[in-house]
Design an enzyme around this catalytic site. Structure first.
Site, PDB file in Angstrom:
ATOM      1  N   HIS A  48     -24.272  -9.791  38.745  1.00 14.78           N
ATOM      2  CA  HIS A  48     -24.295 -10.994  39.580  1.00 14.78           C
ATOM      3  C   HIS A  48     -25.726 -11.495  39.770  1.00 14.78           C
ATOM      4  O   HIS A  48     -26.121 -11.878  40.875  1.00 14.78           O
ATOM      5  CB  HIS A  48     -23.632 -10.710  40.927  1.00 14.78           C
ATOM      6  CG  HIS A  48     -22.159 -10.473  40.838  1.00 14.78           C
ATOM      7  ND1 HIS A  48     -21.269 -11.437  40.426  1.00 14.78           N
ATOM      8  CD2 HIS A  48     -21.422  -9.359  41.097  1.00 14.78           C
ATOM      9  CE1 HIS A  48     -20.038 -10.942  40.441  1.00 14.78           C
ATOM     10  NE2 HIS A  48     -20.110  -9.688  40.830  1.00 14.78           N
ATOM     11  N   ARG A  73     -27.143  -1.762  36.831  1.00 15.95           N
ATOM     12  CA  ARG A  73     -25.734  -2.139  36.702  1.00 15.95           C
ATOM     13  C   ARG A  73     -25.584  -3.120  35.540  1.00 15.95           C
ATOM     14  O   ARG A  73     -26.027  -4.263  35.626  1.00 15.95           O
ATOM     15  CB  ARG A  73     -25.197  -2.776  37.981  1.00 15.95           C
ATOM     16  CG  ARG A  73     -23.713  -3.172  37.828  1.00 15.95           C
ATOM     17  CD  ARG A  73     -23.028  -3.461  39.140  1.00 15.95           C
ATOM     18  NE  ARG A  73     -23.441  -4.715  39.750  1.00 15.95           N
ATOM     19  CZ  ARG A  73     -22.815  -5.279  40.790  1.00 15.95           C
ATOM     20  NH1 ARG A  73     -21.742  -4.682  41.313  1.00 15.95           N
ATOM     21  NH2 ARG A  73     -23.255  -6.406  41.310  1.00 15.95           N
ATOM     22  N   ASP A  87     -31.230   2.701  25.907  1.00 20.12           N
ATOM     23  CA  ASP A  87     -32.333   2.726  24.953  1.00 20.12           C
ATOM     24  C   ASP A  87     -33.653   2.253  25.565  1.00 20.12           C
ATOM     25  O   ASP A  87     -34.731   2.683  25.129  1.00 20.12           O
ATOM     26  CB  ASP A  87     -32.006   1.880  23.721  1.00 20.12           C
ATOM     27  CG  ASP A  87     -31.056   2.580  22.755  1.00 20.12           C
ATOM     28  OD1 ASP A  87     -30.772   3.779  22.957  1.00 20.12           O
ATOM     29  OD2 ASP A  87     -30.598   1.930  21.793  1.00 20.12           O
ATOM     30  N   GLU A 151     -13.300  -1.296  42.728  1.00 22.59           N
ATOM     31  CA  GLU A 151     -13.365  -2.500  43.553  1.00 22.59           C
ATOM     32  C   GLU A 151     -12.098  -3.333  43.468  1.00 22.59           C
ATOM     33  O   GLU A 151     -12.126  -4.543  43.706  1.00 22.59           O
ATOM     34  CB  GLU A 151     -14.594  -3.335  43.171  1.00 22.59           C
ATOM     35  CG  GLU A 151     -14.857  -3.441  41.687  1.00 22.59           C
ATOM     36  CD  GLU A 151     -16.230  -3.994  41.357  1.00 22.59           C
ATOM     37  OE1 GLU A 151     -16.813  -4.703  42.194  1.00 22.59           O
ATOM     38  OE2 GLU A 151     -16.724  -3.714  40.253  1.00 22.59           O
ATOM     39  N   ASP A 177     -15.541  -7.285  46.083  1.00 18.40           N
ATOM     40  CA  ASP A 177     -14.421  -7.500  45.172  1.00 18.40           C
ATOM     41  C   ASP A 177     -13.159  -6.819  45.671  1.00 18.40           C
ATOM     42  O   ASP A 177     -12.052  -7.300  45.431  1.00 18.40           O
ATOM     43  CB  ASP A 177     -14.773  -7.011  43.769  1.00 18.40           C
ATOM     44  CG  ASP A 177     -15.634  -8.010  43.013  1.00 18.40           C
ATOM     45  OD1 ASP A 177     -15.147  -9.114  42.740  1.00 18.40           O
ATOM     46  OD2 ASP A 177     -16.786  -7.682  42.704  1.00 18.40           O
TER      47      ASP A 177
END
Length: 254
Positions: A48, A73, A87, A151, A177
């Site tokens: 987000h 995230r 990575d 969520e 959520d």
């Protein structure tokens, strides 16, 4: 060169409460500004926020000198996104919208090299210190921490099966959520949402996994910690900037 130690993973495995700050501002300058504030962990969000692997790379570099753990995230439970963040050196990932054991298993597989998973192999990444960490491929998962986010109503019904997936190191409850899934969009303080969150925390702990949450409500954050959350984010950088800048101005415009 040694494989970097994941202090965050060690702390939650040992039952030590970790207080975090959510970082949705994409700049490395803002990340470094809060890195010295004393939080145990910072969450760099790309679900987000406008952030992506390149902006997160700069954030990881900016906070590296500070005694704070970085959690990233990805925008989705996607093996390509997960591979790219691993990575560039992310050691702890929070995977959004995990609704079942199957989806949790997919997230785990994305963090493991074959034959235990499906992570693509490259020996010249920031994670390997550009080939300087001896035996990185064999030892990488020891330093990786995988958190999955529940969520939805569906995920609530499957907490125990998600918790039973080998390789899941913690389970994070997403109130916003979850509230929407329960029919109370935008109302994280609704009694049903609060009850479901508190019940989820108890069930996660009973299933033997560390529990986590994000809530800028200080009293509810304290309540969650009392209930047993071990990784608790108590604010969002953009929210702090917006609300505190408004509060400062308000004092001069009476």
């Amino acid at each position: 060169m040694e494989l970097p130690v994941n202090r965050f993973k060690q702390a939650i495995a040992a039952g030590q409460s970790q207080i975090g700050l959510w970082c949705s501002l994409p700049g490395s300058y803002a990340a470094e500004c809060v890195a010295g504030s004393g939080y145990d962990w910072l969450l760099f969000d790309t679900e987000h926020s406008p952030s992506d692997p390149l902006t997160v790379l700069a954030q990881l570099q900016a906070v590296a000198p500070y005694p704070v753990s970085a959690v990233v995230r990805p925008a989705a439970n996607d093996p390509v996104l997960i591979k790219r963040f691993l990575d560039i050196g992310a050691q702890t990932l929070l995977i959004p919208m995990v609704n079942s054991a199957t989806e949790a298993q997919a997230a785990v597989a994305a963090t493991r090299y074959p034959p235990r998973g499906m992570r693509g192999v490259s020996g010249l990444t920031r994670a390997t210190r550009f080939g300087r960490v001896a035996g990185y491929a064999e030892r990488a998962e020891d330093a990786l921490c995988l958190l999955v986010q529940i969520e939805t109503r569906e995920a609530l019904d499957r907490i125990e099966e998600i918790a039973a997936v080998e390789g899941v190191d913690g389970i994070f409850v997403g109130p916003a959520d979850l509230a929407a899934s329960l029919g109370h969009v935008g109302k994280t303080g609704h009694p049903e949402v609060v009850a479901k969150v508190e019940d989820a925390i108890a069930r996660i702990i009973a299933a033997g996994k560390p529990a986590g949450i994000l809530t800028p409500d200080a009293s509810f954050a304290a309540r969650c910690i009392a209930l047993g959350t071990l990784f608790t984010a108590v604010g969002i950088d953009a929210g702090i900037l917006a609300r505190q800048s408004e509060a400062l101005l308000k004092g001069f415009r009476k």
